[in-house]
Design a protein around this motif. Structure first.
Motif, PDB file in Angstrom:
ATOM      1  N   PHE A   3      48.097  37.931  32.819  1.00 57.25           N
ATOM      2  CA  PHE A   3      47.444  39.062  32.169  1.00 57.25           C
ATOM      3  C   PHE A   3      48.397  39.852  31.279  1.00 57.25           C
ATOM      4  N   LYS A  25      38.535  46.129  29.854  1.00 62.30           N
ATOM      5  CA  LYS A  25      37.930  44.894  30.367  1.00 62.30           C
ATOM      6  C   LYS A  25      38.986  43.982  30.981  1.00 62.30           C
ATOM      7  N   LEU A  26      40.161  43.920  30.366  1.00 65.12           N
ATOM      8  CA  LEU A  26      41.236  43.093  30.909  1.00 65.12           C
ATOM      9  C   LEU A  26      41.681  43.609  32.267  1.00 65.12           C
ATOM     10  N   GLU A  28      39.873  45.331  34.384  1.00 69.16           N
ATOM     11  CA  GLU A  28      38.802  45.034  35.338  1.00 69.16           C
ATOM     12  C   GLU A  28      38.841  43.562  35.746  1.00 69.16           C
ATOM     13  N   LEU A  29      39.064  42.668  34.779  1.00 67.28           N
ATOM     14  CA  LEU A  29      39.154  41.238  35.073  1.00 67.28           C
ATOM     15  C   LEU A  29      40.349  40.939  35.968  1.00 67.28           C
ATOM     16  N   GLU A  30      41.486  41.573  35.676  1.00 65.68           N
ATOM     17  CA  GLU A  30      42.686  41.365  36.490  1.00 65.68           C
ATOM     18  C   GLU A  30      42.451  41.806  37.931  1.00 65.68           C
ATOM     19  N   LEU A  32      39.568  41.961  39.496  1.00 62.34           N
ATOM     20  CA  LEU A  32      38.644  41.016  40.127  1.00 62.34           C
ATOM     21  C   LEU A  32      39.361  39.722  40.518  1.00 62.34           C
ATOM     22  N   CYS A  33      40.196  39.211  39.631  1.00 61.93           N
ATOM     23  CA  CYS A  33      40.917  37.959  39.905  1.00 61.93           C
ATOM     24  C   CYS A  33      41.946  38.110  41.020  1.00 61.93           C
ATOM     25  N   SER A  40      35.432  50.048  40.333  1.00 57.47           N
ATOM     26  CA  SER A  40      35.001  49.294  39.161  1.00 57.47           C
ATOM     27  C   SER A  40      35.305  50.129  37.919  1.00 57.47           C
TER      28      SER A  40
END
Length: 83
Positions: A3, A25-26, A28-30, A32-33, A40
């Motif tokens: 990331f 968004k990045l 949030e994605l990080e 989640l991963c 959130s």
């Protein structure tokens, strides 16, 4: 996934609000991963540009590489309007 390597191309002008949305968004994605049980994006978004020290460091690093209005105008690009 790496990331910390995600970024826009070096010589491309990207408006700050687009960078902010992409960073949100990045992040949030990080989370989640990585299985983070943090808030959130909708819960955490409080109008701040950064939610914690790590995000502030990432944002500062991105802003370090941003061109000034004078540099953009020298390249015939249109700078961001005053916020």
């Amino acid at each position: 996934m790496h990331f910390h390597e995600a970024n826009f191309p070096e010589n491309t002008f990207v408006p700050l609000e687009v960078r902010r949305a992409a960073l949100d968004k990045l992040i949030e994605l990080e989370r989640l991963c990585n299985g983070s049980s943090g808030k959130s994006l909708e819960e955490a978004n409080n109008g701040s540009m950064a939610q914690d020290l790590d995000e502030m460091k990432k944002l500062g690093n991105e802003m370090k590489h941003m061109k000034t209005n004078s540099e953009l105008m020298e390249k015939n690009l249109i700078p961001d309007p005053i916020q």
